[in-house]
Design a protein around this motif. Structure first.
Motif, PDB file in Angstrom:
ATOM      1  N   ARG A  11       0.886  -1.133   0.030  1.00 43.34           N
ATOM      2  CA  ARG A  11      -0.030  -0.028  -0.024  1.00 43.34           C
ATOM      3  C   ARG A  11       0.913   1.376  -0.071  1.00 43.34           C
ATOM      4  O   ARG A  11       1.830   1.229   0.625  1.00 43.34           O
ATOM      5  N   GLY A  12       0.323   2.280  -0.926  1.00 44.17           N
ATOM      6  CA  GLY A  12       1.305   3.237  -0.786  1.00 44.17           C
ATOM      7  C   GLY A  12       0.319   4.667  -0.743  1.00 44.17           C
ATOM      8  O   GLY A  12      -0.564   4.553  -1.075  1.00 44.17           O
ATOM      9  N   ASP A  13       1.168   5.690  -0.713  1.00 48.44           N
ATOM     10  CA  ASP A  13       0.564   7.097  -0.682  1.00 48.44           C
ATOM     11  C   ASP A  13       0.867   7.957  -2.079  1.00 48.44           C
ATOM     12  O   ASP A  13       2.228   7.743  -2.480  1.00 48.44           O
ATOM     13  N   ALA A  14       0.171   8.619  -2.645  1.00 49.56           N
ATOM     14  CA  ALA A  14       0.789   9.733  -3.527  1.00 49.56           C
ATOM     15  C   ALA A  14      -0.382  10.653  -4.151  1.00 49.56           C
ATOM     16  O   ALA A  14      -1.469  10.585  -3.955  1.00 49.56           O
ATOM     17  N   VAL A  15       0.163  11.653  -4.847  1.00 46.06           N
ATOM     18  CA  VAL A  15      -0.773  12.663  -5.441  1.00 46.06           C
ATOM     19  C   VAL A  15      -0.300  12.782  -7.146  1.00 46.06           C
ATOM     20  O   VAL A  15       0.752  12.839  -7.187  1.00 46.06           O
ATOM     21  N   LEU A  16      -1.210  12.256  -7.957  1.00 46.43           N
ATOM     22  CA  LEU A  16      -0.614  12.104  -9.532  1.00 46.43           C
ATOM     23  C   LEU A  16      -1.361  13.423 -10.087  1.00 46.43           C
ATOM     24  O   LEU A  16      -2.496  13.423  -9.821  1.00 46.43           O
ATOM     25  N   ALA A  17      -0.599  14.272 -10.824  1.00 46.12           N
ATOM     26  CA  ALA A  17      -1.282  15.369 -11.607  1.00 46.12           C
ATOM     27  C   ALA A  17      -0.759  15.528 -12.846  1.00 46.12           C
ATOM     28  O   ALA A  17       0.163  14.743 -13.313  1.00 46.12           O
ATOM     29  N   ASN A  18      -1.508  16.474 -13.393  1.00 45.86           N
ATOM     30  CA  ASN A  18      -1.081  16.955 -14.914  1.00 45.86           C
ATOM     31  C   ASN A  18      -1.267  15.359 -15.536  1.00 45.86           C
ATOM     32  O   ASN A  18      -0.298  14.844 -16.255  1.00 45.86           O
ATOM     33  N   LEU A  19      -2.557  14.663 -15.746  1.00 50.97           N
ATOM     34  CA  LEU A  19      -2.935  13.840 -16.184  1.00 50.97           C
ATOM     35  C   LEU A  19      -4.374  13.902 -17.139  1.00 50.97           C
ATOM     36  O   LEU A  19      -4.784  14.897 -16.919  1.00 50.97           O
ATOM     37  N   ARG A  20      -4.397  12.953 -17.763  1.00 49.99           N
ATOM     38  CA  ARG A  20      -5.624  12.905 -18.564  1.00 49.99           C
ATOM     39  C   ARG A  20      -6.400  11.655 -18.185  1.00 49.99           C
ATOM     40  O   ARG A  20      -5.663  10.461 -18.350  1.00 49.99           O
ATOM     41  N   LEU A  21      -7.334  11.578 -17.441  1.00 44.81           N
ATOM     42  CA  LEU A  21      -8.219  10.389 -16.747  1.00 44.81           C
ATOM     43  C   LEU A  21      -8.994   9.685 -17.790  1.00 44.81           C
ATOM     44  O   LEU A  21     -10.091  10.485 -18.185  1.00 44.81           O
ATOM     45  N   ILE A  22      -8.721   8.365 -17.626  1.00 43.14           N
ATOM     46  CA  ILE A  22      -9.968   7.449 -18.172  1.00 43.14           C
ATOM     47  C   ILE A  22     -10.283   6.563 -17.098  1.00 43.14           C
ATOM     48  O   ILE A  22      -9.554   5.728 -16.591  1.00 43.14           O
ATOM     49  N   ASP A  23     -11.614   6.832 -16.403  1.00 41.02           N
ATOM     50  CA  ASP A  23     -11.680   6.482 -14.846  1.00 41.02           C
ATOM     51  C   ASP A  23     -12.582   5.041 -15.039  1.00 41.02           C
ATOM     52  O   ASP A  23     -12.594   4.643 -13.936  1.00 41.02           O
ATOM     53  N   GLY A  24     -12.982   4.755 -16.312  1.00 38.72           N
ATOM     54  CA  GLY A  24     -13.851   3.402 -16.382  1.00 38.72           C
ATOM     55  C   GLY A  24     -15.248   3.547 -16.094  1.00 38.72           C
ATOM     56  O   GLY A  24     -15.986   2.588 -16.106  1.00 38.72           O
ATOM     57  N   ALA A  34      -6.582  15.768 -10.581  1.00 35.26           N
ATOM     58  CA  ALA A  34      -5.460  15.112  -9.961  1.00 35.26           C
ATOM     59  C   ALA A  34      -5.915  13.760  -9.150  1.00 35.26           C
ATOM     60  O   ALA A  34      -7.106  13.880  -8.525  1.00 35.26           O
ATOM     61  N   ILE A  35      -5.439  13.013  -8.791  1.00 39.32           N
ATOM     62  CA  ILE A  35      -5.486  11.643  -8.185  1.00 39.32           C
ATOM     63  C   ILE A  35      -4.967  11.742  -6.855  1.00 39.32           C
ATOM     64  O   ILE A  35      -3.713  11.639  -6.627  1.00 39.32           O
ATOM     65  N   VAL A  36      -5.642  11.658  -5.777  1.00 37.03           N
ATOM     66  CA  VAL A  36      -4.923  11.297  -4.474  1.00 37.03           C
ATOM     67  C   VAL A  36      -5.251  10.115  -3.891  1.00 37.03           C
ATOM     68  O   VAL A  36      -6.226   9.530  -3.582  1.00 37.03           O
ATOM     69  N   VAL A  37      -4.053   9.505  -3.619  1.00 37.71           N
ATOM     70  CA  VAL A  37      -4.072   8.111  -3.145  1.00 37.71           C
ATOM     71  C   VAL A  37      -3.368   8.225  -1.638  1.00 37.71           C
ATOM     72  O   VAL A  37      -2.572   8.645  -1.367  1.00 37.71           O
ATOM     73  N   ARG A  38      -4.325   7.520  -0.753  1.00 38.92           N
ATOM     74  CA  ARG A  38      -3.745   7.277   0.455  1.00 38.92           C
ATOM     75  C   ARG A  38      -4.105   5.922   1.019  1.00 38.92           C
ATOM     76  O   ARG A  38      -5.006   5.333   0.806  1.00 38.92           O
ATOM     77  N   ASP A  39      -2.821   5.353   1.641  1.00 39.73           N
ATOM     78  CA  ASP A  39      -2.966   3.794   2.096  1.00 39.73           C
ATOM     79  C   ASP A  39      -3.572   2.946   1.031  1.00 39.73           C
ATOM     80  O   ASP A  39      -4.418   1.935   1.276  1.00 39.73           O
ATOM     81  N   PRO A  53       1.855  21.193  -3.849  1.00 36.38           N
ATOM     82  CA  PRO A  53       3.088  21.354  -4.567  1.00 36.38           C
ATOM     83  C   PRO A  53       3.965  20.309  -4.479  1.00 36.38           C
ATOM     84  O   PRO A  53       5.003  20.082  -5.322  1.00 36.38           O
ATOM     85  N   ASP A  54       3.475  19.156  -4.074  1.00 37.35           N
ATOM     86  CA  ASP A  54       4.466  17.882  -3.933  1.00 37.35           C
ATOM     87  C   ASP A  54       3.787  16.714  -4.744  1.00 37.35           C
ATOM     88  O   ASP A  54       4.220  15.826  -4.885  1.00 37.35           O
ATOM     89  N   ALA A  55       2.725  17.283  -5.572  1.00 33.14           N
ATOM     90  CA  ALA A  55       2.139  16.303  -6.541  1.00 33.14           C
ATOM     91  C   ALA A  55       3.082  15.792  -7.677  1.00 33.14           C
ATOM     92  O   ALA A  55       4.247  16.584  -7.822  1.00 33.14           O
ATOM     93  N   GLY A 411       6.951   9.911  -7.496  1.00 29.52           N
ATOM     94  CA  GLY A 411       7.679  10.048  -6.232  1.00 29.52           C
ATOM     95  C   GLY A 411       6.820   9.364  -5.120  1.00 29.52           C
ATOM     96  O   GLY A 411       6.773   9.983  -4.161  1.00 29.52           O
ATOM     97  N   ALA A 412       5.712   8.510  -5.689  1.00 26.96           N
ATOM     98  CA  ALA A 412       4.943   7.853  -4.786  1.00 26.96           C
ATOM     99  C   ALA A 412       5.691   7.278  -3.325  1.00 26.96           C
ATOM    100  O   ALA A 412       6.969   6.616  -3.449  1.00 26.96           O
ATOM    101  N   ARG A 413       5.162   7.687  -2.070  1.00 27.40           N
ATOM    102  CA  ARG A 413       5.728   7.174  -0.986  1.00 27.40           C
ATOM    103  C   ARG A 413       5.415   5.696  -0.913  1.00 27.40           C
ATOM    104  O   ARG A 413       4.296   5.320  -0.842  1.00 27.40           O
TER     105      ARG A 413
END
Length: 414
Positions: A11-24, A34-39, A53-55, A411-413
């Motif tokens: 499991r990881g955390d991340a914020v992913l930005a500047n993307l083109r989303l195909i969400d299903g 932007a997609i915010v990921v936690r745990d 700023p850390d995305a 740079g996902a944690r």
């Protein structure tokens, strides 16, 4: 020195930005998000301006859910020298062989698989190891060992259980449920890989199919079937079958019944177009001729299914990661699905949200939305416009953990 052996991050955390989303979920490509990921799960999808700023800047990449391959065999052993080597593996060697296949499958962009016949229960051990973080691999849903009749399709390997009669098939279902199977697979007809059978050979009686399907449903398990001829498929559907593998010889009439009953098709088109793969494994001429000879009828069957509105799902049968015709086997399968008449956006759906729904797992995988696992892939081009864009997959994330990043952007944690 003592202490627990550290496991791989699951499991990881991340914020992913500047993307083109195909969400299903939404058919259109979405920008400015932007997609915010936690745990390990998607916490929220926010406007680009709120990414912080850390995305991690994905450079305008197209991001979609990880692929779900509904027909995999990590212990596949076809006739010929290549398959003989797998069949000769001792249990510990087989476990390592399957773990390597799982790792390579994940790296290819497949974040969830449905195994539909594996040797000796090794798939259950592999699933536990992946979930514990001991080895990398996709999320596994598995049928355990498939059920066949004595001498039936796949009988000569340890990935099937031979059963005869209704009572034996009911016991066979229960034996796989007991071991931890998520679904049940039946071999109801002959197939390409059986030397002493034909694709059109019916192999189970009506009573045997009825017993297996009713028992599985009583235990809350769906049933899929290796199947070729239309007549035996129609009979199984009448008895409650939930999915058809291959469907080499469908008719428009049977395809219409499948659509009406909500029975899915995993077409595995690549298996009747796999000459180079067979050459790699030393597959004998009789099987190559049978496979490649079935190709035109197989494609016609697929088109009948599309015309009828059958729910088609991605399944490669070949190892998903196999280097094949300039890409991976799983991408080649998706290209065949598009070339056979399914629009690229429909192929994306067949590789993500539709399989997740069949697995009753769309609350966890198959779409990119809050609460779902952060299982995703990224690439420079738009797969909803042309599925060949998947040849450019350069980022794979599972549970918020980056497992492949060819462009070095994340740079996902961990």
């Amino acid at each position: 020195m003592s202490g627990a052996v550290p496991s791989l991050p699951t499991r990881g955390d991340a914020v992913l930005a500047n993307l083109r989303l195909i969400d299903g979920i939404t058919p259109d490509v979405q920008e400015g998000l932007a997609i915010v990921v936690r745990d390990g799960r998607i916490a929220e999808i926010v406007p680009q301006a709120d990414a912080g700023p850390d995305a991690t800047d994905l450079g305008g990449a197209y991001v979609m859910p990880g692929l779900i391959n509904m027909h995999t065999h990590f212990s596949l052993s076809l006739p010929g020298p290549g398959g003989d080597e797998v069949s000769a593996l001792e249990p510990h060697e087989l476990a390592l062989h399957m773990a390597d296949g799982a790792r390579r499958t994940l790296l290819s962009g497949v974040t969830t698989v449905r195994c539909v016949a594996e040797k000796g229960g090794a798939d259950f051990a592999l699933r536990r190891a992946i979930e514990a973080g001991h080895v990398p691999g996709p999320r596994i849903f598995t049928a355990g060992r498939a059920l066949c009749c004595t001498g039936g399709h796949g009988h000569d390997a340890d990935d099937t259980v031979e059963c005869d009669g209704a009572d034996a098939f009911a016991r066979g279902v229960r034996s796989q449920v007991k071991t931890g199977a998520d679904l049940i697979k039946l071999m109801i007809s002959g197939g390409i890989a059986g030397e002493h059978e034909q694709i059109t050979t019916p192999q189970l009686t009506r009573d045997e199919m009825a017993a297996a399907i009713s028992t599985a449903h009583a235990w809350g398990r769906k049933v899929t079937a290796h199947a070729g001829p239309a007549a035996i498929i129609a009979e199984a559907i009448e008895l409650g079958l939930d999915c058809v593998e291959h469907g080499y010889e469908l008719t428009p009439e049977v395809a219409a019944v499948m659509a009406a009953r909500g029975v899915a098709l995993v077409p595995t088109l690549v298996v009747t177009r796999a000459g180079a793969f067979f050459d790699d494994l030393g597959v004998p001429p009789w099987m190559q001729e049978r496979s490649l000879g079935a190709g035109p009828r197989h494609l016609a069957s697929y088109r009948y299914a599309l015309e009828a509105g059958v729910d088609v799902l991605l399944g490669s049968d070949m190892p998903p990661f196999w280097d094949f015709e300039g890409t991976s086997a799983v991408v080649r399968e998706l290209e065949h699905m598009q070339a056979g008449g399914l629009a690229a956006s429909g192929v994306v759906h067949a590789a993500t949200a539709a399989p997740a729904r069949w697995l009753d797992a769309d609350d966890r995988v198959g779409v990119l939305a809050p609460g779902r696992f952060a299982d995703l892939i990224a690439m420079p081009a738009d797969p909803s416009a042309d599925i060949a864009a998947l040849r450019g997959i350069d980022l794979v994330m599972k549970g918020g953990v980056v497992v492949r990043d060819d462009a070095g952007r994340t740079g996902a944690r961990r």
